[in-house]
Design a protein around this motif. Sequence first.
Motif, PDB file in Angstrom:
ATOM      1  N   UNK A 185      -4.177  15.895  21.680  1.00  0.00           N
ATOM      2  CA  UNK A 185      -4.965  15.135  20.694  1.00  0.00           C
ATOM      3  C   UNK A 185      -4.639  13.638  20.709  1.00  0.00           C
ATOM      4  N   UNK A 186      -3.396  13.282  20.986  1.00  0.00           N
ATOM      5  CA  UNK A 186      -2.998  11.877  21.063  1.00  0.00           C
ATOM      6  C   UNK A 186      -3.700  11.215  22.248  1.00  0.00           C
ATOM      7  N   UNK A 187      -3.680  11.875  23.400  1.00  0.00           N
ATOM      8  CA  UNK A 187      -4.345  11.315  24.575  1.00  0.00           C
ATOM      9  C   UNK A 187      -5.844  11.199  24.356  1.00  0.00           C
ATOM     10  N   UNK A 188      -6.433  12.153  23.662  1.00  0.00           N
ATOM     11  CA  UNK A 188      -7.867  12.066  23.362  1.00  0.00           C
ATOM     12  C   UNK A 188      -8.156  10.843  22.494  1.00  0.00           C
ATOM     13  N   UNK A 189      -7.231  10.533  21.592  1.00  0.00           N
ATOM     14  CA  UNK A 189      -7.406   9.395  20.696  1.00  0.00           C
ATOM     15  C   UNK A 189      -7.328   8.050  21.428  1.00  0.00           C
ATOM     16  N   UNK A 190      -6.508   7.967  22.463  1.00  0.00           N
ATOM     17  CA  UNK A 190      -6.342   6.689  23.158  1.00  0.00           C
ATOM     18  C   UNK A 190      -7.138   6.617  24.468  1.00  0.00           C
ATOM     19  N   UNK A 191      -7.902   7.652  24.780  1.00  0.00           N
ATOM     20  CA  UNK A 191      -8.617   7.728  26.058  1.00  0.00           C
ATOM     21  C   UNK A 191      -9.605   6.583  26.274  1.00  0.00           C
ATOM     22  N   UNK A 192     -10.132   6.009  25.209  1.00  0.00           N
ATOM     23  CA  UNK A 192     -11.129   4.942  25.348  1.00  0.00           C
ATOM     24  C   UNK A 192     -10.516   3.548  25.472  1.00  0.00           C
ATOM     25  N   UNK A 193      -9.198   3.461  25.461  1.00  0.00           N
ATOM     26  CA  UNK A 193      -8.551   2.156  25.627  1.00  0.00           C
ATOM     27  C   UNK A 193      -8.798   1.631  27.036  1.00  0.00           C
ATOM     28  N   UNK A 194      -8.756   0.316  27.216  1.00  0.00           N
ATOM     29  CA  UNK A 194      -8.819  -0.223  28.584  1.00  0.00           C
ATOM     30  C   UNK A 194      -7.669   0.367  29.415  1.00  0.00           C
ATOM     31  N   UNK A 195      -7.908   0.588  30.684  1.00  0.00           N
ATOM     32  CA  UNK A 195      -6.937   1.261  31.552  1.00  0.00           C
ATOM     33  C   UNK A 195      -5.530   0.680  31.475  1.00  0.00           C
ATOM     34  N   UNK A 196      -5.349  -0.653  31.537  1.00  0.00           N
ATOM     35  CA  UNK A 196      -3.962  -1.166  31.461  1.00  0.00           C
ATOM     36  C   UNK A 196      -3.268  -0.793  30.145  1.00  0.00           C
ATOM     37  N   UNK A 197      -4.001  -0.821  29.044  1.00  0.00           N
ATOM     38  CA  UNK A 197      -3.414  -0.449  27.754  1.00  0.00           C
ATOM     39  C   UNK A 197      -3.086   1.041  27.707  1.00  0.00           C
ATOM     40  N   UNK A 198      -3.980   1.843  28.247  1.00  0.00           N
ATOM     41  CA  UNK A 198      -3.752   3.284  28.286  1.00  0.00           C
ATOM     42  C   UNK A 198      -2.492   3.592  29.084  1.00  0.00           C
ATOM     43  N   UNK A 199      -2.356   2.955  30.243  1.00  0.00           N
ATOM     44  CA  UNK A 199      -1.167   3.180  31.069  1.00  0.00           C
ATOM     45  C   UNK A 199       0.109   2.717  30.352  1.00  0.00           C
ATOM     46  N   UNK A 200       0.009   1.651  29.590  1.00  0.00           N
ATOM     47  CA  UNK A 200       1.152   1.164  28.827  1.00  0.00           C
ATOM     48  C   UNK A 200       1.617   2.214  27.815  1.00  0.00           C
TER      49      UNK A 200
END
Length: 65
Positions: A41-56
């Motif tokens: 559920x956490x990953x689903x919540x942040x999935x729409x972040x820009x790729x660099x932010x998601x990787x961070x």
Amino acid sequence: MSEITVPFAYDKGYQEAREQDAQAADNYVRHTLIGDPLLDPVLAEIADLPTPDLHLFVGAGIELD
């Protein structure tokens, strides 16, 4: 042993890895397909972040104890 469904993006690397160590390659792919009920559920919540932010965020989660 059951057939492994390999995500398309992994196919080339997976085939190359199997030539070196088929058991390790199969094990790796199997483990990438296992969900995590607490984290999904956490990953689903942040999935729409820009790729660099998601990787961070994902990197920080991996590094924390």
